[in-house]
Design a protein around this motif. Structure first.
Motif, PDB file in Angstrom:
ATOM      1  N   SER A 111      11.611 -17.748   0.141  1.00 51.41           N
ATOM      2  CA  SER A 111      10.601 -18.559  -0.543  1.00 51.41           C
ATOM      3  C   SER A 111       9.878 -19.494   0.408  1.00 51.41           C
ATOM      4  O   SER A 111       9.030 -20.277  -0.010  1.00 51.41           O
ATOM      5  CB  SER A 111      11.269 -19.391  -1.650  1.00 51.41           C
ATOM      6  OG  SER A 111      12.295 -20.215  -1.107  1.00 51.41           O
TER       7      SER A 111
ATOM      8  N   LYS B 131       6.325 -16.031   2.742  1.00 54.89           N
ATOM      9  CA  LYS B 131       5.219 -15.747   1.826  1.00 54.89           C
ATOM     10  C   LYS B 131       4.023 -15.202   2.604  1.00 54.89           C
ATOM     11  O   LYS B 131       3.339 -14.275   2.160  1.00 54.89           O
ATOM     12  CB  LYS B 131       4.829 -17.008   1.062  1.00 54.89           C
ATOM     13  CG  LYS B 131       5.878 -17.450   0.037  1.00 54.89           C
ATOM     14  CD  LYS B 131       5.457 -18.743  -0.654  1.00 54.89           C
ATOM     15  CE  LYS B 131       6.507 -19.174  -1.668  1.00 54.89           C
ATOM     16  NZ  LYS B 131       6.147 -20.472  -2.315  1.00 54.89           N
TER      17      LYS B 131
ATOM     18  N   ARG C 290       4.801 -11.548   3.573  1.00 53.39           N
ATOM     19  CA  ARG C 290       4.622 -10.632   2.440  1.00 53.39           C
ATOM     20  C   ARG C 290       3.146 -10.387   2.159  1.00 53.39           C
ATOM     21  O   ARG C 290       2.735  -9.261   1.854  1.00 53.39           O
ATOM     22  CB  ARG C 290       5.316 -11.194   1.196  1.00 53.39           C
ATOM     23  CG  ARG C 290       6.831 -11.095   1.240  1.00 53.39           C
ATOM     24  CD  ARG C 290       7.436 -11.293  -0.132  1.00 53.39           C
ATOM     25  NE  ARG C 290       7.202 -12.618  -0.659  1.00 53.39           N
ATOM     26  CZ  ARG C 290       8.020 -13.655  -0.475  1.00 53.39           C
ATOM     27  NH1 ARG C 290       9.125 -13.500   0.231  1.00 53.39           N
ATOM     28  NH2 ARG C 290       7.750 -14.838  -1.021  1.00 53.39           N
ATOM     29  N   ASP C 291       2.352 -11.433   2.274  1.00 53.67           N
ATOM     30  CA  ASP C 291       0.911 -11.305   2.065  1.00 53.67           C
ATOM     31  C   ASP C 291       0.308 -10.361   3.116  1.00 53.67           C
ATOM     32  O   ASP C 291      -0.518  -9.500   2.796  1.00 53.67           O
ATOM     33  CB  ASP C 291       0.261 -12.683   2.151  1.00 53.67           C
ATOM     34  CG  ASP C 291      -1.239 -12.629   1.996  1.00 53.67           C
ATOM     35  OD1 ASP C 291      -1.695 -12.478   0.849  1.00 53.67           O
ATOM     36  OD2 ASP C 291      -1.954 -12.740   3.009  1.00 53.67           O
TER      37      ASP C 291
END
Length: 447
Positions: A152, A157, A160-161
């Protein structure tokens, strides 16, 4: 080596439209009345964020008002190949070269103003059918596997993007990061989310690659390029390629073809994903790496963060791994004690996620109670503030090797596979720490 097939999810026909530009479109209320969820966008940043969240969908771009740059929009469309585009234009715009190229290159169809709602709805309905068919053929299109991408923190993040954006194109990718950060898992996530998810994946250990680029397959000795054609070629530590190997690879990529045993030129369609432990800054200054090859391979680059950079994810990852291996080994372990969690958080993790995996796996295998306690973790106690990071890394590396050898009953080949390294690399590590097994130590077989 190929990735196993993924269970197909239930196919759901999407009913989402992304409408970019324009105003007062008479056809839009008709689509909404018919049950379509229509998202309106007026700037590129909003559009790109929305497309990334929605995934494969139908996009309608209204060019009739000349209210944005066709060049900028084309670049955004090119980055989001999961969208099927339909253009709306004025008749006089069809003589405009830039608009004509955009429609030919990126759009499935176009309509002149005023737009006939019934025909537009019929066209969109047909494209939804095609999109649904794509989802059946490529169930992972637009999605990506979570394994190796849990977390998290902001850096995860961002990763992952980036994976989402990269997966849907066929560009070559370089994935860099320290040993044990999970670069192979990131490569797998890219492949699983792409249109090549069900194609052949060939992983090459570049340390032992032959100048003629051949590998042993079920069909005998075969060209790497033939084996990976129409699929994905993953180069593990591509900086270890000899100069002859680099030259051969560059020629194949530059020419778009390789030669078979009879001297015939065979066209190739291969996506290349290259993996390295070197930082991107170091790669630029690496004198043993051919510049022309590097720029072919590094169209897009990803850096996988270290565990130190995502310390807030450590407990989340540890608990995920605990549950995973407890099920796998039928262990009684259920959770980490507060003291064990504190120990995990204070340790610098020089071996990154791979080291964490070894620690949790070992603790689960040896667990006698539901709670894993701090003294069950084989983590060096950092009581000496002067203890050098180099020594911590060496101790951690040695402990990881001992654990993986123990798990694999001393079989070096199996241990190397679990660590994701070649036999040659495994032997170098074992020699470095004086851990080469002998018949006395491991009597159940040798690598």
């Amino acid at each position: 080596m190929t990735i196993g097939t993924v269970k197909k999810p239930k196919v759901v026909i999407p009913n989402t439209l992304v409408v970019f530009g324009g105003s007062n479109q008479e056809w839009l209320p008709v689509m909404e009345t018919a049950g379509w969820l229509c998202h309106r966008c007026y700037d590129l940043r909003t559009a790109e964020t929305l497309l990334l969240e929605i995934g494969p969908c139908i996009g309608v771009v209204d060019l009739s008002n000349d209210d944005f740059s066709i060049h900028s929009f084309s670049a955004m469309v090119n980055r989001n190949k999961q969208v099927r585009w339909i253009a709306i234009v004025r008749d006089d715009q069809l003589t405009n070269e830039a608009i004509g190229q955009f429609i030919v290159n990126f759009c499935l169809d176009y309509f002149s103003t005023p737009v006939p709602p019934a025909r537009l709805q019929q066209t969109i309905g047909h494209q939804i059918g095609m999109l649904n068919l794509e989802r059946q053929v490529w169930p992972q299109l637009g999605n990506f596997g979570q394994q190796g991408l849990q977390g998290s923190t902001a850096v995860m993040k961002k990763l992952r993007d980036q994976v989402k954006r990269i997966a849907l194109s066929d560009v070559s990718v370089v994935i860099s990061g320290e040993i044990g950060t999970g670069k192979i898992l990131v490569a797998d996530a890219i492949v699983q989310a792409s249109a090549r998810a069900k194609r052949q994946i060939i992983r090459v250990n570049c340390e032992i690659m032959t100048p003629d680029w051949t590998v042993d397959t079920d069909n005998g000795v075969e060209s790497v390029f033939a084996a990976a054609n129409h699929g994905v070629l993953v180069l593990e530590e591509f900086t270890a390629l000899t100069d002859a190997c680099q030259l051969g690879l560059y020629q194949v990529l530059a020419e778009g073809s390789y030669y078979d045993s009879e001297g015939n030129a065979i066209a190739i369609d291969i996506r290349v994903i290259s993996i390295t432990n070197h930082s991107l800054d170091h790669l630029v200054s690496l004198t043993t790496l051919r510049r022309e090859l590097y720029f072919r391979l590094n169209v897009v680059s990803l850096t996988v963060p270290t565990l130190r950079e995502r310390s807030d994810d450590i407990i989340l990852l540890a608990e995920f791994l605990l549950l995973k291996y407890a099920r796998q080994y039928n262990s009684v372990a259920k959770y980490l004690s507060e003291q064990a969690q504190a120990m995990l958080l204070q340790y610098p993790w020089p071996g990154n996620v791979r080291e964490l995996i070894c620690q949790i796996k070992r603790a689960v295998l040896l667990a006698e109670n539901k709670s894993i306690e701090a003294d069950q973790l084989d983590i060096p106690r950092l009581v000496d503030d002067k203890l050098s990071l180099k020594k911590v890394r060496e101790e951690s590396e040695r402990n990881a090797l001992l654990t993986v050898l123990e798990n694999n009953k001393g079989q070096i080949s199996a241990a190397a596979r679990e660590l994701g390294v070649s036999r040659a690399t495994m032997y170098r590590l074992l020699n470095k720490h004086e851990l080469v097994p002998t018949p006395r130590c491991f009597r159940q077989g040798h690598a």
